[in-house]
Design a protein around this motif. Sequence first.
Motif, PDB file in Angstrom:
ATOM      1  N   TYR A 217      -0.993  13.669  13.975  1.00 44.15           N
ATOM      2  CA  TYR A 217      -1.755  12.382  13.049  1.00 44.15           C
ATOM      3  C   TYR A 217      -0.469  11.935  12.335  1.00 44.15           C
ATOM      4  O   TYR A 217      -0.491  11.129  11.722  1.00 44.15           O
ATOM      5  CB  TYR A 217      -2.806  13.041  12.714  1.00 44.15           C
ATOM      6  CG  TYR A 217      -3.352  11.231  11.596  1.00 44.15           C
ATOM      7  CD1 TYR A 217      -3.616  11.028  12.012  1.00 44.15           C
ATOM      8  CD2 TYR A 217      -3.676  12.535  10.443  1.00 44.15           C
ATOM      9  CE1 TYR A 217      -4.563   9.440  11.117  1.00 44.15           C
ATOM     10  CE2 TYR A 217      -3.605  11.902   9.138  1.00 44.15           C
ATOM     11  CZ  TYR A 217      -4.404  10.254   9.474  1.00 44.15           C
ATOM     12  OH  TYR A 217      -4.611   9.043   8.458  1.00 44.15           O
ATOM     13  N   ARG A 228      -1.688   5.820  20.170  1.00 39.64           N
ATOM     14  CA  ARG A 228      -2.211   5.842  21.572  1.00 39.64           C
ATOM     15  C   ARG A 228      -1.093   4.932  21.952  1.00 39.64           C
ATOM     16  O   ARG A 228      -1.009   5.667  23.324  1.00 39.64           O
ATOM     17  CB  ARG A 228      -3.117   4.283  21.203  1.00 39.64           C
ATOM     18  CG  ARG A 228      -2.766   3.399  20.913  1.00 39.64           C
ATOM     19  CD  ARG A 228      -4.104   2.303  20.861  1.00 39.64           C
ATOM     20  NE  ARG A 228      -3.540   0.979  19.992  1.00 39.64           N
ATOM     21  CZ  ARG A 228      -3.423   0.539  19.016  1.00 39.64           C
ATOM     22  NH1 ARG A 228      -3.528   1.289  18.386  1.00 39.64           N
ATOM     23  NH2 ARG A 228      -3.131  -0.277  18.497  1.00 39.64           N
ATOM     24  N   GLU A 229      -0.210   5.027  21.084  1.00 37.24           N
ATOM     25  CA  GLU A 229       1.226   4.772  22.168  1.00 37.24           C
ATOM     26  C   GLU A 229       1.764   6.136  23.361  1.00 37.24           C
ATOM     27  O   GLU A 229       2.305   5.673  24.015  1.00 37.24           O
ATOM     28  CB  GLU A 229       2.540   4.429  21.128  1.00 37.24           C
ATOM     29  CG  GLU A 229       3.365   3.353  21.635  1.00 37.24           C
ATOM     30  CD  GLU A 229       4.672   2.733  21.158  1.00 37.24           C
ATOM     31  OE1 GLU A 229       5.612   3.458  20.818  1.00 37.24           O
ATOM     32  OE2 GLU A 229       4.539   2.030  20.401  1.00 37.24           O
ATOM     33  N   LEU A 231       0.534   8.400  24.125  1.00 38.29           N
ATOM     34  CA  LEU A 231      -0.812   8.873  24.971  1.00 38.29           C
ATOM     35  C   LEU A 231      -1.168   8.415  26.370  1.00 38.29           C
ATOM     36  O   LEU A 231      -1.699   7.537  26.195  1.00 38.29           O
ATOM     37  CB  LEU A 231      -2.327   8.948  24.164  1.00 38.29           C
ATOM     38  CG  LEU A 231      -3.280  10.186  24.699  1.00 38.29           C
ATOM     39  CD1 LEU A 231      -3.505  11.143  24.824  1.00 38.29           C
ATOM     40  CD2 LEU A 231      -4.454   9.405  23.371  1.00 38.29           C
ATOM     41  N   SER A 284       5.948  10.677  24.567  1.00 40.41           N
ATOM     42  CA  SER A 284       4.642  11.430  25.166  1.00 40.41           C
ATOM     43  C   SER A 284       4.137  12.500  26.235  1.00 40.41           C
ATOM     44  O   SER A 284       3.248  12.624  26.705  1.00 40.41           O
ATOM     45  CB  SER A 284       4.996  10.483  26.377  1.00 40.41           C
ATOM     46  OG  SER A 284       3.744  10.272  27.404  1.00 40.41           O
ATOM     47  N   THR A 288       0.408  13.708  24.937  1.00 39.36           N
ATOM     48  CA  THR A 288      -0.435  13.307  26.595  1.00 39.36           C
ATOM     49  C   THR A 288      -0.557  15.195  27.020  1.00 39.36           C
ATOM     50  O   THR A 288      -2.101  15.207  26.886  1.00 39.36           O
ATOM     51  CB  THR A 288       0.110  13.241  27.433  1.00 39.36           C
ATOM     52  OG1 THR A 288       0.782  11.842  27.033  1.00 39.36           O
ATOM     53  CG2 THR A 288      -0.649  13.041  28.571  1.00 39.36           C
TER      54      THR A 288
END
Length: 307
Positions: A217, A228-229, A231, A284, A288
């Motif tokens: 964060y 969110r990009e 994820l 990512s 993720t």
Amino acid sequence: MFVGHETLAFALVALAAVHYGLGRERALALGVAAGLFAAIPDVDMAYAPLGLLTVHSADALAAANAFWGASTAVHRAVTHSLVVAPFAAAVFALAATRTHRHRALAGAGALALVGLTLAVSGVLGGAVMVLYALAGLAVAILARRRLDLGPRALAATALVGLLTHPFGDLLTGTPPDFLYPLPWHLLAARPQPFADPTLDLLAAFALELTCLWAGVYAYHRVSGTPLREPLHGRAAAGAAYALAALVITPPTLDVSYHFVFSVVAVGAVGVVEPTKRRLPDPASAAVTGLAAVTAAGVGYTLAYLLL
């Protein structure tokens, strides 16, 4: 808890720097330095591999027990002290300056730390303090040269990293010796928030995940990149790990390897993209994968509670 120490220190310093009006690059540099300093106390684990020399079988559990058993000889004492940390932070900051006088003071301070530890804890403790001092000096010099941090910034980030680290170990294993070398102890035993030892382990696991998410964060908040990009939705597949509650022995802090290794392996979801032949970008994969492990931890906990 290993990585969580670094991400928590990074988050605290980076977010504080932004809050007080420092630029993004400066805030990230300060956060990285704090994270690096937060890793230093675990240099006392360097002694643990010697425990493997006492193992005379191929049993993985015996090897693991020997490893962690040897680590308790010096782990979370010399390097996890809230008394030593401020003095060490000053030594590390002085060592990275360009002034010969300051470097001489840093050298004298480092020798004083080693001498004190030798007197209190013997040769093994003194050897660990040598590693601690060398690691701190290396991080300070690296932060000065690569991150362009001055003595005050180095002292502040070192202090945050060294002081926050011991608190991350409260729920796992032997409690840190917060007041070393003083003869008093803040905690005689590890806090046990639950009567069920499996829930104690899951609480420690949740703490680690919280620290990791705090770092994620903070990075996205400071850099201005939407969380969110990076994820990917495939992280939800981690929830299937809930089925593990039906087949594996309930883990505890004493025997947790089968849970830890398997639940962390779920993070491979962040790396593998079934529809593409190339690997995803590191951001990512990390976000993720962490989301998948979190879903796995939540799923397992719910399944365990319902069984």
